[in-house]
Enzyme design. Structure first.
Site, short mmCIF file in Angstrom:
data_model
loop_
_atom_site.label_atom_id
_atom_site.label_comp_id
_atom_site.label_asym_id
_atom_site.label_seq_id
_atom_site.Cartn_x
_atom_site.Cartn_y
_atom_site.Cartn_z
NE ARG A 12 -15.86 15.78 -8.49
CZ ARG A 12 -14.67 16.22 -9.08
NH1 ARG A 12 -14.15 16.95 -8.67
NH2 ARG A 12 -14.74 15.58 -10.03
NE ARG B 290 -21.46 18.09 -9.25
CZ ARG B 290 -19.85 16.88 -9.69
NH1 ARG B 290 -19.25 16.67 -10.42
NH2 ARG B 290 -19.74 16.54 -8.37
CB CYS C 254 -15.19 18.79 -15.39
SG CYS C 254 -17.14 18.50 -15.09
CG HIS D 147 -2.41 -0.83 0.79
ND1 HIS D 147 -3.20 -1.62 2.17
CD2 HIS D 147 -2.90 -1.17 -0.31
CE1 HIS D 147 -4.07 -2.56 1.43
NE2 HIS D 147 -4.21 -2.21 0.30
NE ARG E 191 -15.90 8.22 -10.18
CZ ARG E 191 -16.22 9.48 -10.16
NH1 ARG E 191 -17.91 9.72 -11.03
NH2 ARG E 191 -15.64 10.14 -9.22
CG ASN F 188 -14.54 11.54 -13.39
OD1 ASN F 188 -13.11 11.06 -13.88
ND2 ASN F 188 -14.24 12.11 -12.68
CG ASP F 189 -19.75 9.84 -13.02
OD1 ASP F 189 -19.69 8.29 -11.88
OD2 ASP F 189 -20.24 10.92 -11.72
C1 PEP Z 1 -17.17 12.49 -13.37
O1 PEP Z 1 -18.27 12.23 -13.36
O2 PEP Z 1 -16.19 12.63 -14.58
C2 PEP Z 1 -17.24 14.50 -12.81
C3 PEP Z 1 -16.62 15.09 -13.10
O3 PEP Z 1 -18.04 14.30 -12.00
P1 PEP Z 1 -17.48 13.15 -9.87
O4 PEP Z 1 -16.28 12.94 -10.45
O5 PEP Z 1 -17.92 14.44 -8.83
O6 PEP Z 1 -18.80 12.49 -10.23
MG MG Z 2 -19.68 12.58 -11.89
#
Ligand code: PEP
Ligand code: MG
Length: 836
Positions: free
Chosen positions: A565, A601, A766, A458, A729, A718-719
């Protein structure tokens, strides 16, 4: 097969329920469930056949392991440990095999009476996570004759006595899918699966059996990939538990060795010219003075106090460590430090380990101090893991050491050593724990060298995440290097040069300086707007959480804030911030931006971001449940407060509101209408722009419809990656395949920009793809005009944009959409747009 067992009374006298025992520890069943006796005889008899697994040094308590695995702890009198053995005469020794009715301890109750608070003798099942009493005696008992207690496997008491245990045990087979076998993370998965049900689950492998709730016991079975394991489940929810544990065993997770930095698995080696070899943990080059670090062993109180006090101290220390780890996890989550978060998650699983905690509690029951008991329990487990000849498991022993130190520090009230590390030093240690590393300011380190450790430990994961060059498994020779000596670490080549000559120092310095100069240069130009070589402007914005970050964004040259955020305002609080508190926070951010605009957001909780006081319902599948804007719909007052606070923020022309996890136009219109209603109620005439995040495949596919009603679109890669590729994720085992350069993502991004263009809207990114310098030409080529990244990355990203030609990006990106994998896209992108 585990059997029910009947115990005979170990003493004559009156049977008492544990509630009647004048000791909160026993009465509260902290040591397990059972029955007590007010003694009328003085020789403690074995209640069944078994082996003496432990006998207190002070002779007042003994644990007998019965043939079915039940651990029966007998404790004569209350707080009798303080008699230091006076009044007790043990008649057997640890390891002795015992027959039912055999005398175990002679107690001189005449002597003990008056010196201890009570003579009441307690008999409890020490491994109450595996067994429970099904029937208990009452009234007067005759030693060795009367039925005292019937013990059955956990979950079977309700079925007793009509159903035999054998009929109730479900069995199944699992073929282990985890690339490295059952090491810490798979063991934590199995533990979580087993804990979710009211059932006892155990695994059998190679003639050994382990409780599925114990990560250490699971790791101790030494199960490898492809091994066939027998799973046994009993209790009310046996069937569900069996299925869940088999699924957890069969899940595929990649080999951490393959995932780790390319490691030369070579043993520590003295190379030519006195150089020292090792294993790569994090690549890079570093020169700096050595700081040798050895964490002192925490002080341990050897002398036990009153039994109840020792139990309490242990329970308190465990609770303290738990809350410390939770706080560190929250802080890691807040910083988006997934690596650290996952590590602390594994530590929490160890802290929940019934084998570890049970062993410590048992030895407290036998007269050890809490510190000695926990230290011995943790060390025994560590030795077991280290002896398994499996480097991954040996590295998990380091996590146990971390936990041991934390608990011992909590018991002693001491604080951990904070090593003083001059800036840009090379830290050398025998081994480091994640907690040691967490106390060090990451930027104080030029490099890390460990005598032990491994590339998959780790600590190695953490240094990699921080970008600090590191080499592990370098052997004890590194510990001999004098403090303050200037050394050269080429972690990429796995070499530490303890006495670098001036030529190699010069060459290494030149390389390091080159990179530094490049960074300094790009920082100088950071506050200038970025445009491509052919003159197209690109907005480079910052992702932030609060006013402090906003100031940092300005300092780093961000053109604007591309994502605030707002959920971080809500995390780590007892209750939601009021409208006024929120307004003050949003206004402070806008003020700190000195005329730049900010995209704020609305709260995005659920999924991997938990806010306990919002009491959103438990969901089996949180990533697909009430998260993002849906949680706002579920709690309309919360959303109203936030929209009202945003509407009050000035100037409205610099504010843009962004909605997370929008799936389609209905979601957007619902908020748009409510925003207009609130503005009317509050007398606000100028409304901020309203945008939607493209994080769900449906939103990308319907981007043209959304763009008709939204002012802008911002892609949360990311999502969008997690939902498009159906890869969680938050699951580190799936991380290797979670690549936003996947052609499926590129096609969805292309669809988004095309949909937006139909209505003249702009599109930003983003998510983490915006921070990927390799992805920048791809995104620009696909029509993205704003990139939002963490403030520190703004200068390098602007430099990257300035080096690109947009027309070329547009031309070259189209064929990438026809490739079949992220790896192919990356390889081709590197050819077309090499980074200097
Ligand atoms: C994303 O999902 O790319 C994003 C910017 O939102 P978060 O990472 O806060 O879920
Ligand atoms: Mg997201």
């Amino acid at each position: 097969m585990i059997q029910a067992l009947e115990l005979k009374a170990p003493l004559s006298g009156k049977a008492l329920s544990l509630d009647q025992v004048p000791d909160p520890v026993f009465a509260g069943r902290m040591m397990g469930d059972g029955l007590a006796i007010d003694p009328a005889s003085s020789t403690l008899l074995a209640p069944c056949d078994g082996v003496v697994s432990q006998i207190a040094r002070t002779g007042h308590a003994l644990t007998l392991r019965a043939s079915n695995g039940a651990e029966i702890l007998m404790h004569i009198g209350i707080d009798t440990v303080s008699l230091q053995g006076q009044g007790f005469k043990p008649l057997v020794a640890q390891g002795d095999s015992i027959r039912c009715g055999q005398p175990l301890i002679e107690a001189d109750f005449d002597f003990i009476r008056g010196k201890a608070p009570s003579l009441v003798t307690v008999v409890v099942i020490a491994n109450s996570d595996a067994f429970e009493p099904a029937a208990r005696a009452d009234g007067e008992l005759s030693a060795g004759q009367s039925m005292f207690m019937r013990i059955v496997p956990l979950g079977m008491a309700a079925a007793e006595p009509t159903v035999a245990r054998d009929d109730q045990t479900l069995q199944g087979q699992a073929l282990v899918g985890h690339g490295d076998g059952i090491h810490a993370r798979p063991a934590a998965m199995i533990q979580a699966a087993a804990k979710a049900f009211n059932a006892r689950v155990s695994l059998r492998f190679n003639g050994q059996e382990a409780n599925a709730r114990s990560v250490v016991a699971l790791m101790g079975l030494g199960i490898g990939k492809g091994d066939q394991v027998q799973v046994l489940a009993s209790g009310e929810q046996a069937a569900e538990a069996l299925a869940a544990v088999i699924e957890a065993l069969q899940a595929h997770s990649p080999s951490a060795q393959a995932e780790a930095a390319p490691a030369s698995a070579a043993a520590p080696a003295m190379l030519a010219d006195g150089k020292i070899g090792g294993v790569l943990a994090a690549p890079g080059l570093a020169i700096g003075p050595v700081v040798q670090f050895a964490a002192a062993e925490p002080w341990v109180e050897e002398q036990p106090g009153l039994l109840a006090d020792e139990y309490r101290a242990l329970a308190r220390a465990l609770a303290t460590v738990r809350s410390e780890i939770m706080a560190q996890m929250h802080a890691a989550l807040k910083r988006g430090d997934k690596a650290l978060q996952a590590i602390f998650d594994a530590h929490l699983a160890l802290l929940d380990d019934p084998e570890l905690i049970g062993a410590a509690e048992r030895s407290v029951g036998q007269g050890q101090s809490a510190g000695v008991a926990f230290r011995d329990a943790a060390r025994a487990q560590r030795q077991m893991l280290s002896a398994m000849n499996n480097p991954l498991l040996a590295e998990r022993a380091n996590d146990l050491k971390d936990l041991e130190r934390r608990v011992l520090l909590a018991l002693s009230g001491e604080t951990a050593d904070k090593p003083s590390v001059p800036p840009q030093s090379i830290l050398i240690a025998d081994d480091l724990t994640p907690s040691d590393l967490a106390t060090l300011p990451a930027d104080a380190l030029a490099g890390v060298v460990l005598a032990r450790g491994g590339a998959t430990s780790h600590v190695a994961i953490l240094v990699r995440a921080r970008g600090v060059p590191a080499m592990v498994a370098a052997g004890p020779a590194v510990l001999e290097i004098a403090n303050g000596r200037e050394v050269l670490l080429d972690a990429t080549a796995c070499v530490l040069d303890p006495k670098p000559d001036s030529a190699s120092l010069q060459a290494a310095r030149a390389q390091i300086d080159e990179r530094r100069a490049m960074l300094a240069k790009v920082r100088e130009a950071a506050s200038q707007p970025a445009q491509t070589r052919d003159g197209h402007p690109v907005e480079v914005a910052a992702n932030i959480a609060n006013e402090r970050d906003a100031r940092e964004a300005v300092r780093c040259g961000a053109d604007s804030v591309g994502l605030l955020r707002s959920e971080f305002l809500f995390i780590e609080r007892e209750a939601a911030p009021t409208r006024e508190e929120q307004h003050a926070a949003y206004q402070a951010v806008l003020d700190a931006l000195q005329g730049r605009s900010a995209i704020m957001r609305t709260i995005d909780v659920g999924g991997d971001k938990e806010v306990p006081y919002l009491t959103l319902p438990h969901e089996d599948n949180p990533a697909l449940g009430l998260r993002g804007i849906r949680s706002g719909f579920a709690r309309p007052a919360l959303l109203d407060d936030q929209l009202a606070a945003l509407l009050a923020t000035r100037p409205a022309s610099k504010l843009r509101i962004l909605l997370p996890m929008v799936a389609d136009v209905d979601d957007l219109l619902r908020v748009k209408i409510r925003l207009a209603e609130l503005a009317a109620e509050l007398g606000v005439s100028e409304l901020p722009q309203l945008g939607v995040m493209i994080e769900v495949p449906s939103a990308a596919m319907l981007a043209d419809q959304l763009a008709e009603h939204a002012d802008f679109l911002s892609i949360g890669t990311n999502d969008l990656t997690q939902y498009t590729l159906a890869r969680d994720r938050c699951n580190p085992d799936l991380a290797a395949g979670l690549d936003h350069m996947h052609p499926a993502l590129l096609r969805l991004i292309a669809q988004t920009t095309a949909g937006a263009a139909r209505h003249g809207r702009w599109v930003g990114v983003c998510g983490a793809m915006a921070s990927d310098l390799e992805a920048a030409p791809v995104l620009l080529g696909l029509g993205v005009t704003e990139l939002s990244v963490s403030p520190g990355l703004v200068p390098e990203l602007k430099a990257r944009v300035r080096a690109l030609d947009l027309e070329m990006c547009r031309r070259e990106v189209q064929p990438l959409l026809q490739l079949t994998s992220a790896a192919q896209v990356r390889a081709r992108a590197r050819e077309i747009w090499p980074q200097v």
